[in-house]
Design a protein around this motif. Structure first.
Motif, short mmCIF file in Angstrom:
data_model
loop_
_atom_site.label_atom_id
_atom_site.label_comp_id
_atom_site.label_asym_id
_atom_site.label_seq_id
_atom_site.Cartn_x
_atom_site.Cartn_y
_atom_site.Cartn_z
N UNK A 33 13.29 3.78 12.07
CA UNK A 33 12.49 4.68 11.25
C UNK A 33 12.75 4.46 9.77
N UNK A 34 14.01 4.29 9.40
CA UNK A 34 14.34 4.02 7.99
C UNK A 34 13.67 2.75 7.51
N UNK A 35 13.76 1.71 8.30
CA UNK A 35 13.18 0.42 7.91
C UNK A 35 11.66 0.52 7.79
N UNK A 36 11.02 1.13 8.76
CA UNK A 36 9.56 1.23 8.73
C UNK A 36 9.07 2.14 7.60
N UNK A 37 9.77 3.24 7.37
CA UNK A 37 9.38 4.13 6.28
C UNK A 37 9.56 3.46 4.92
N UNK A 38 10.58 2.67 4.78
CA UNK A 38 10.81 1.95 3.53
C UNK A 38 9.68 0.95 3.28
N UNK A 39 9.31 0.22 4.30
CA UNK A 39 8.20 -0.73 4.17
C UNK A 39 6.90 0.00 3.89
N UNK A 40 6.70 1.12 4.57
CA UNK A 40 5.46 1.88 4.37
C UNK A 40 5.42 2.49 2.96
N UNK A 41 6.56 2.83 2.43
CA UNK A 41 6.60 3.39 1.08
C UNK A 41 6.08 2.38 0.07
N UNK A 42 6.46 1.13 0.23
CA UNK A 42 5.96 0.10 -0.68
C UNK A 42 4.44 -0.04 -0.57
N UNK A 43 3.92 0.05 0.65
CA UNK A 43 2.47 -0.01 0.86
C UNK A 43 1.80 1.20 0.22
N UNK A 44 2.40 2.38 0.41
CA UNK A 44 1.81 3.59 -0.18
C UNK A 44 1.74 3.48 -1.69
#
Length: 154
Positions: free
Chosen positions: A57-68
């Motif tokens: 979850x941490x890894x995916x949220x971090x990647x998604x944050x960059x996309x956001x």
């Protein structure tokens, strides 16, 4: 982002997962031993699942944050904060689903059930050994009394 991140960790903490998995608890007409085994295996499953999903979850949220950051900067200027918030919520669902699919829940459940079964068998063996030890101690004490009584009678 911070609000969605904290919500993710609230959803996937041990207490919330335990409540979620216990929603499918054992039926009322199940023997007490099986209900206990179900509860114990759920405790093991929730601990294992929470420990496994947190890094994902941490890894995916971090990647998604960059996309956001890239995508939402333009959305805020074009359509406002409500559209951006909706896009974040929808992508958060995708992140949570992806994190859950990366973790093999079925295997964790089987492992938790077999671990619970093994621990239960071990505790039964320990109880039997303890009971046998108490009986042996009682027999030794009883034999000593008999021996002492024999000595007195002589």
């Amino acid at each position: 982002y911070k609000m969605l991140k904290s919500m993710a960790f609230e959803l996937f903490n041990i207490e919330a997962l335990s409540a979620f998995f216990r929603a499918s608890s054992a039926q009322k007409d199940v023997p007490a031993g099986l209900a206990r085994a179900f509860d114990e295996s759920i405790d093991m499953l929730t601990t294992s699942f929470a420990e496994s999903i947190t890094p994902e979850l941490k890894q995916l949220l971090s990647a998604q944050r960059r996309v956001w950051r890239k995508r939402l900067g333009h959305s805020l200027q074009d359509s406002g904060c409500h559209v951006a918030a909706e896009q974040m919520r929808n992508s958060f669902l995708d992140v949570a689903l992806e994190a859950c699919t990366k973790v093999n829940i079925e295997e964790m459940a089987r492992s938790a059930w077999s671990r619970q079964h093994d621990l239960h068998r071990q505790s039964e063996k320990d109880e039997q050994r303890a009971a046998a030890g108490e009986q042996a101690d009682a027999a030794v004490v009883g034999n000593k009394k008999k021996y002492k009584n024999r000595q007195r009678g002589v």
